[in-house]
Write an enzyme that holds these catalytic residues in place. Structure first.
Site, short mmCIF file in Angstrom:
data_model
loop_
_atom_site.label_atom_id
_atom_site.label_comp_id
_atom_site.label_asym_id
_atom_site.label_seq_id
_atom_site.Cartn_x
_atom_site.Cartn_y
_atom_site.Cartn_z
N ARG A 75 0.85 -1.18 0.00
CA ARG A 75 0.00 0.00 0.00
C ARG A 75 0.89 1.23 0.00
NH1 ARG A 75 -2.90 3.11 4.74
NH2 ARG A 75 -3.88 4.68 3.43
N HIS A 119 -3.01 10.87 0.48
CA HIS A 119 -2.46 10.67 1.83
C HIS A 119 -1.78 11.98 2.23
CE1 HIS A 119 -1.13 7.38 4.82
NE2 HIS A 119 -0.75 8.54 5.35
N GLU A 164 -7.57 8.55 6.15
CA GLU A 164 -7.90 9.20 7.42
C GLU A 164 -8.48 10.60 7.22
OE1 GLU A 164 -4.38 8.85 9.88
OE2 GLU A 164 -4.56 6.67 9.99
N ASN A 292 -7.70 1.85 9.92
CA ASN A 292 -6.38 2.08 10.50
C ASN A 292 -6.55 2.06 12.01
OD1 ASN A 292 -5.70 2.51 7.86
ND2 ASN A 292 -5.20 4.68 8.08
N TYR A 294 -4.65 1.81 15.78
CA TYR A 294 -3.41 1.89 16.56
C TYR A 294 -3.66 1.59 18.05
CZ TYR A 294 -1.01 3.55 12.47
OH TYR A 294 -0.47 3.62 11.22
N GLU A 362 -3.75 0.00 8.14
CA GLU A 362 -2.59 0.41 8.96
C GLU A 362 -2.74 -0.17 10.35
OE1 GLU A 362 -1.75 4.63 9.24
OE2 GLU A 362 -2.15 4.92 7.10
O1 IFM Z 1 2.19 7.85 9.97
C1 IFM Z 1 0.82 7.90 10.12
C2 IFM Z 1 0.12 7.69 8.80
O2 IFM Z 1 0.53 8.59 7.83
C3 IFM Z 1 -1.37 7.85 8.98
N1 IFM Z 1 -1.84 7.01 10.05
C4 IFM Z 1 -1.16 7.06 11.31
C5 IFM Z 1 0.33 6.86 11.09
C6 IFM Z 1 1.05 6.92 12.45
O3 IFM Z 1 0.82 8.13 13.07
#
Ligand code: IFM
Length: 459
Positions: A75, A119, A164, A292, A294, A362
């Site tokens: 990606r 992006h 995002e 995405n 985290y 992500e």
């Molecule tokens: O690095 C970023 C990415 O560009 C977008 N999502 C979160 C990642 C980590 O902060």
């Protein structure tokens, strides 16, 4: 026995501005991130994207590293200002040539491309007209997407429209910590609406060129964990945050409406930009949903003031609300909450069963381990992060989640936006002086996960 489907896809993710460098090469025009980096005080250490990982010149080596890891899909993002330096209809063929070379090299290496169309590196001339706060961006994006589908659609089947859009709108136009650094609630709400419209228009534009393509947005999503559920105000704040971050773009595409609590909260500010006919424009039956993930976000009483600040037009929320986050944390200060990825996928499965195929586009962690005396990068915390998250992805898949692919963020240590090069998310260490790449222990672990189709994390 839990197991991934035989055709499950294992990938790695990056984005153009974070790795390419070559910001003034081959006719590339300035992006909002070039401008933001050049503005004193905006990016840690005054870092910029001029060289980054020099992927523009080193992509062959990066593809070789992916091949050695057994990566099945890559990606990456297309830089709009490389192909349309002025953000208008004038093409820069050398920009198209670069992505043609990259895509051809990926296919030759047996790696499937997943191209993100936006992006965050907006051509600066478009920002000069208001950027995502100006509705004209929707048409401009549609034209750009059409050109990309025409140029690359013979080889790229899977697309991410916007990465995002929450960050684009709220970090870029409300709290100003990301480019273009605007601080305006009106602009942020307008951008939140225009990104939703632009996403839907992009899916239609791709389909018009490439009927068999598959497209979707990549949304940053989280679970809001309420630490004191007996407090009604906290519960209300969590519901607002959930609508604000998780529900806005998904529900727009599924229903043509935004969540009612935010429609009420934004009131006139939203009504002004939501034009007759927008409901029909927002609705799109996208093939993919990129998620995405985290970490989870934690809410406790003190944050309740945020609700009244929101009503006063001082929306202060950060992406992740961590009042009392559990330890441990990554270098970003984000709590490590592996079961959250399972909870989120099951929530999507439950609440949005018609949203289409899901991809984790992500997932990853920042830790700053570097090479030891033997040149080994022993990033044990990242190894554990990936193993525990992929285990929880597997649980969700086994319980019916429509997830069919997983992309680790990120292939390389790279430019982490306002944090500059301080925060390292890579599976591969990059020495930013020499540009030497060193696969970390986590790259070896991920290679083993891919080789066993996830079986090595199954217990
Ligand atoms: O690095 C970023 C990415 O560009 C977008 N999502 C979160 C990642 C980590 O902060």
């Amino acid at each position: 026995m839990m197991s991934f489907q035989d055709d499950f896809t294992w990938g790695v993710a990056t984005s153009s501005f974070q790795i390419e460098g070559a910001t003034r090469t081959d006719g590339r025009g300035p992006s909002i991130w070039d401008t933001f980096c050049a503005t004193p005080g905006k990016v840690a250490n005054g870092d910029n994207g001029d060289i980054a990982c020099d992927h523009y010149n080193m992509f062959d080596e990066d593809i070789r590293i992916m091949q050695e890891m057994g990566v099945q899909s890559y990606r990456f993002s297309l830089a709009w200002p490389r192909m349309f330096p002025n953000g208008d209809a004038v093409r820069e063929e050398r920009g198209f040539d670069f992505y043609n070379r990259l895509i051809d090299a990926l296919l030759e290496a047996g790696i499937k491309p997943l191209a993100t169309l936006y992006h965050w590196d907006l051509p600066q001339p478009l920002q000069d007209k208001g950027g995502w706060a100006n509705r004209e961006i929707v048409g401009a994006f549609k034209d750009y997407v059409t050109a990309c589908a025409e140029a690359f659609g013979d080889r790229v089947i899977d697309w991410v429209t916007i990465n995002e859009p929450w960050c684009v709108s709220w970090l870029g136009y409300m709290n100003g910590v990301h480019a273009p650094g605007v601080k305006s609630l009106d602009d942020a709400i307008a951008a939140a609406h225009h990104t939703a419209l632009a996403h839907a228009e992009a899916v239609r534009a791709i389909r018009a060129v490439q009927p068999l393509a598959r497209a979707g947005a990549s949304l940053n999503m989280t679970n809001y964990v309420i630490l004191n559920p007996e407090d009604a105000e906290v519960v209300e704040a969590a519901a607002l945050m959930d609508s604000h971050v998780n529900r806005w773009w998904i529900e727009a595409q599924l229903t043509g409406h935004y969540p009612q609590n935010l429609v009420e909260e934004y009131g006139e500010r939203l009504a002004r930009v939501f034009l007759p006919g927008d409901e029909a424009l927002l609705k799109i039956d996208a093939e993919l949903l990129g998620v995405n993930y985290y970490n989870d976000s934690f809410l406790a009483s003190p944050r309740i003031n945020d609700v009244s600040l929101l009503a006063k037009g001082l929306f202060p929320f950060n992406q992740r609300v961590n009042d009392t986050p559990p330890a441990p944390h990554t270098d970003m200060g984000w709590p490590i909450t592996p079961d959250g990825i399972y909870n989120l996928l099951m929530r999507i499965h439950r609440d949005y069963p018609t949203v289409g195929e899901i991809a984790i586009t992500e997932n990853g962690a920042a830790f700053d381990d570097g090479p030891d005396a033997n040149g080994i990068v022993n990033d044990a915390r990242r190894v554990e992060y990936f193993k525990s998250h992929i285990y929880n992805v597997l649980r969700a898949v086994s319980e019916g989640s429509a997830l069919r692919s997983y992309y680790a963020w990120s292939l390389l240590d790279n430019f982490e936006w306002a944090e500059g090069y301080d925060k390292r998310f890579g599976l591969v260490h990059v020495d930013f002086e020499t540009l030497k790449r060193t696969p970390k222990e986590s790259a070896k672990t991920y290679a083993a996960i891919i080789a066993t189709n996830g079986a090595m994390v199954a217990s």
